[in-house]
Scaffold this motif. Structure first.
Motif, PDB file in Angstrom:
ATOM      1  N   SER A 106      53.968  35.006  69.704  1.00 24.23           N
ATOM      2  CA  SER A 106      53.447  33.728  70.456  1.00 24.23           C
ATOM      3  C   SER A 106      52.847  32.734  69.416  1.00 24.23           C
ATOM      4  O   SER A 106      52.366  33.168  68.485  1.00 24.23           O
ATOM      5  CB  SER A 106      52.434  34.236  71.754  1.00 24.23           C
ATOM      6  OG  SER A 106      52.245  33.139  72.429  1.00 24.23           O
ATOM      7  N   ALA A 137      50.661  28.604  69.900  1.00 21.50           N
ATOM      8  CA  ALA A 137      49.971  27.635  70.790  1.00 21.50           C
ATOM      9  C   ALA A 137      49.275  26.719  69.753  1.00 21.50           C
ATOM     10  O   ALA A 137      48.969  27.145  68.998  1.00 21.50           O
ATOM     11  CB  ALA A 137      49.156  28.182  71.664  1.00 21.50           C
ATOM     12  N   LEU A 174      46.612  25.392  65.320  1.00 25.85           N
ATOM     13  CA  LEU A 174      47.577  26.274  65.711  1.00 25.85           C
ATOM     14  C   LEU A 174      47.086  27.442  65.521  1.00 25.85           C
ATOM     15  O   LEU A 174      46.299  28.138  65.035  1.00 25.85           O
ATOM     16  CB  LEU A 174      48.827  26.282  64.462  1.00 25.85           C
ATOM     17  CG  LEU A 174      50.056  27.455  64.540  1.00 25.85           C
ATOM     18  CD1 LEU A 174      50.899  26.914  65.989  1.00 25.85           C
ATOM     19  CD2 LEU A 174      50.874  27.546  63.482  1.00 25.85           C
ATOM     20  N   ASP A 177      62.297  31.988  73.038  1.00 21.81           N
ATOM     21  CA  ASP A 177      61.174  31.118  73.350  1.00 21.81           C
ATOM     22  C   ASP A 177      61.737  29.597  73.522  1.00 21.81           C
ATOM     23  O   ASP A 177      62.614  29.443  72.862  1.00 21.81           O
ATOM     24  CB  ASP A 177      59.990  31.273  72.682  1.00 21.81           C
ATOM     25  CG  ASP A 177      58.556  30.679  73.166  1.00 21.81           C
ATOM     26  OD1 ASP A 177      58.579  30.260  74.417  1.00 21.81           O
ATOM     27  OD2 ASP A 177      57.724  30.585  72.421  1.00 21.81           O
ATOM     28  N   ALA A 205      60.220  25.279  74.125  1.00 23.58           N
ATOM     29  CA  ALA A 205      59.026  24.517  74.190  1.00 23.58           C
ATOM     30  C   ALA A 205      59.528  22.936  74.384  1.00 23.58           C
ATOM     31  O   ALA A 205      60.693  22.603  73.794  1.00 23.58           O
ATOM     32  CB  ALA A 205      57.973  24.378  73.174  1.00 23.58           C
ATOM     33  N   ALA A 217      56.320  26.725  69.130  1.00 21.89           N
ATOM     34  CA  ALA A 217      55.247  25.843  69.612  1.00 21.89           C
ATOM     35  C   ALA A 217      55.026  24.272  69.187  1.00 21.89           C
ATOM     36  O   ALA A 217      55.894  23.929  68.125  1.00 21.89           O
ATOM     37  CB  ALA A 217      53.720  26.333  69.078  1.00 21.89           C
ATOM     38  N   SER A 238      53.313  20.513  68.153  1.00 26.14           N
ATOM     39  CA  SER A 238      51.849  19.775  67.687  1.00 26.14           C
ATOM     40  C   SER A 238      52.502  18.388  67.676  1.00 26.14           C
ATOM     41  O   SER A 238      53.642  17.994  67.975  1.00 26.14           O
ATOM     42  CB  SER A 238      51.310  20.320  66.681  1.00 26.14           C
ATOM     43  OG  SER A 238      52.146  20.107  65.454  1.00 26.14           O
TER      44      SER A 238
END
Length: 373
Positions: free
Chosen positions: A51, A53, A60, A291, A293, A345, A347
């Protein structure tokens, strides 16, 4: 419970990968890749990244399959494990790490731990000391709940026995749990949860997908999602792309009878229609989606892994234009550390891709120049 501050080790320059000569697509340049792995001090090398985030300070956070969690502030990696936190982190085997401002929530198979990254203090909730309905926490989402003046910042936990909600009321912890017995939840095995900007709750379960708007529950299955038809194989979701669409990735590798994934499905909230994308009908690089995003420009990034050794795996991105996806994919030849991508993830400047077997990659899509032709 407070815990010792881990030693921070300077991180040398990450490995830069030579850029391919593929032409840019849909305004995306070739970008710049950096990889973090066994040569990166304090990085949890040797563990699968489960995972990832990004918190309110653009740090991070990554969770691993046995090495606890780690955070990167752009200069240093810092590790947090059961040992380094004197047991404050409930487990080193991480299912999900999620950030809400400076609060870092970590879901495991042994409960959920919360780190206040400002003070360094930890709190852990398990079935033994709280209203958490199961120690297996697979996903975490955040929302403001209640009505003024009684509003709360709530956490929602996708567990193996229902969807749990938690918030603080003064010094007290308040819990509630949605199950098949007291709500429209399709199945008590909850795999993922996301909350849109318009306060729609989307819940992926072992028996289909739920949408909760106000007090109205809707269940979507293979039988009532024409255009998709495989929604019961969904394991992850991402909400609120540039047009308010909701995206679902399928992964059947964790079932009793492992099989390849079935691609991705998209729900158009404006029309109420469904659409499926897979390797045979789109630019999605592989059908097993681990996954996904949405970035700040509304593009949807998919991390995939090959079911068969000969399958490509890697990363695909959908840029929605008009009424269709325009696709671009990235492989190890482009700079990605591994074709087995397990976490994504976003940013402000970079995308982050955790892998099962080769650490972490970062990608800056706008590095260099922006194509205006």
């Amino acid at each position: 419970t407070g815990s010792p501050t881990p030693t921070r080790t300077p991180t040398p320059t990450a490995t830069a990968t030579p850029q391919p000569t593929v032409a840019p697509t849909c305004g995306l340049t070739l970008g710049r890749w950096l990889n973090y792995g066994s040569g990166t001090p304090a990085f949890p090398a040797g563990y699968s990244i489960t995972s990832a985030a990004v918190d309110g300070q653009e740090r991070l956070w990554v969770g691993t399959s046995g090495g606890g969690i780690a955070t990167y502030d752009g200069f240093f990696w810092t590790r947090h494990t059961v040992a380094s936190t004197a047991g404050a982190l409930v487990s080193d085997h991480i299912n999900v790490v999620a950030a809400d401002g400076g609060e870092i929530w970590v879901g495991t198979g042994s409960g959920v731990s919360r780190l206040d990254s400002t003070t360094g203090s930890w709190t852990t909730y398990t079935i033994a000391n709280s209203g958490l309905p199961h120690n297996t926490v697979r996903a975490i989402a955040f929302a403001d709940t209640g009505s003024p003046p009684n509003t709360h910042r709530s956490q929602f936990f996708a567990t193996a026995n229902g969807l749990a909600q938690h918030f603080k009321s003064g010094a007290s912890d308040v819990w509630s749990v949605a199950t098949t017995a007291n709500s429209g939840l399709a199945d008590n095995s909850v795999l993922d949860v996301a909350i849109t900007k318009t306060n729609n709750y989307w819940i992926v379960t072992g028996g289909g997908v739920n949408r909760l708007v106000g007090n109205t529950w809707t269940t979507f299955t293979d039988g009532n999602t024409p255009g998709c038809g495989v929604i019961e194989s969904a394991t992850h979701l991402a909400a609120d792309d540039s047009g308010g669409r909701v995206w679902f990735g399928t992964d059947r590798t964790g079932t009793i009878d492992p099989q390849p994934g079935l691609g991705a499905c998209m729900f158009n909230t404006a029309s109420g229609s469904w659409r499926r994308f897979h390797a045979a009908n789109s630019g999605l690089i592989d059908d097993t989606v681990k996954d996904l995003a949405v970035d700040s420009e509304g593009r949807v990034w998919f991390g995939t892994t090959p079911f068969y050794p000969s399958s490509p795996g890697g990363v695909s991105v959908c840029t929605w234009m008009g009424n269709d996806c325009y696709w671009r994919s990235y492989k190890t030849a482009d700079g990605l550390a591994s074709k087995k991508v397990s976490a994504v993830a976003v940013s402000l400047e970079r995308l982050w891709f955790g892998t099962e077997d080769a650490g972490l990659s970062s990608f800056a899509p706008n590095w260099g120049f922006f194509d205006t032709d």
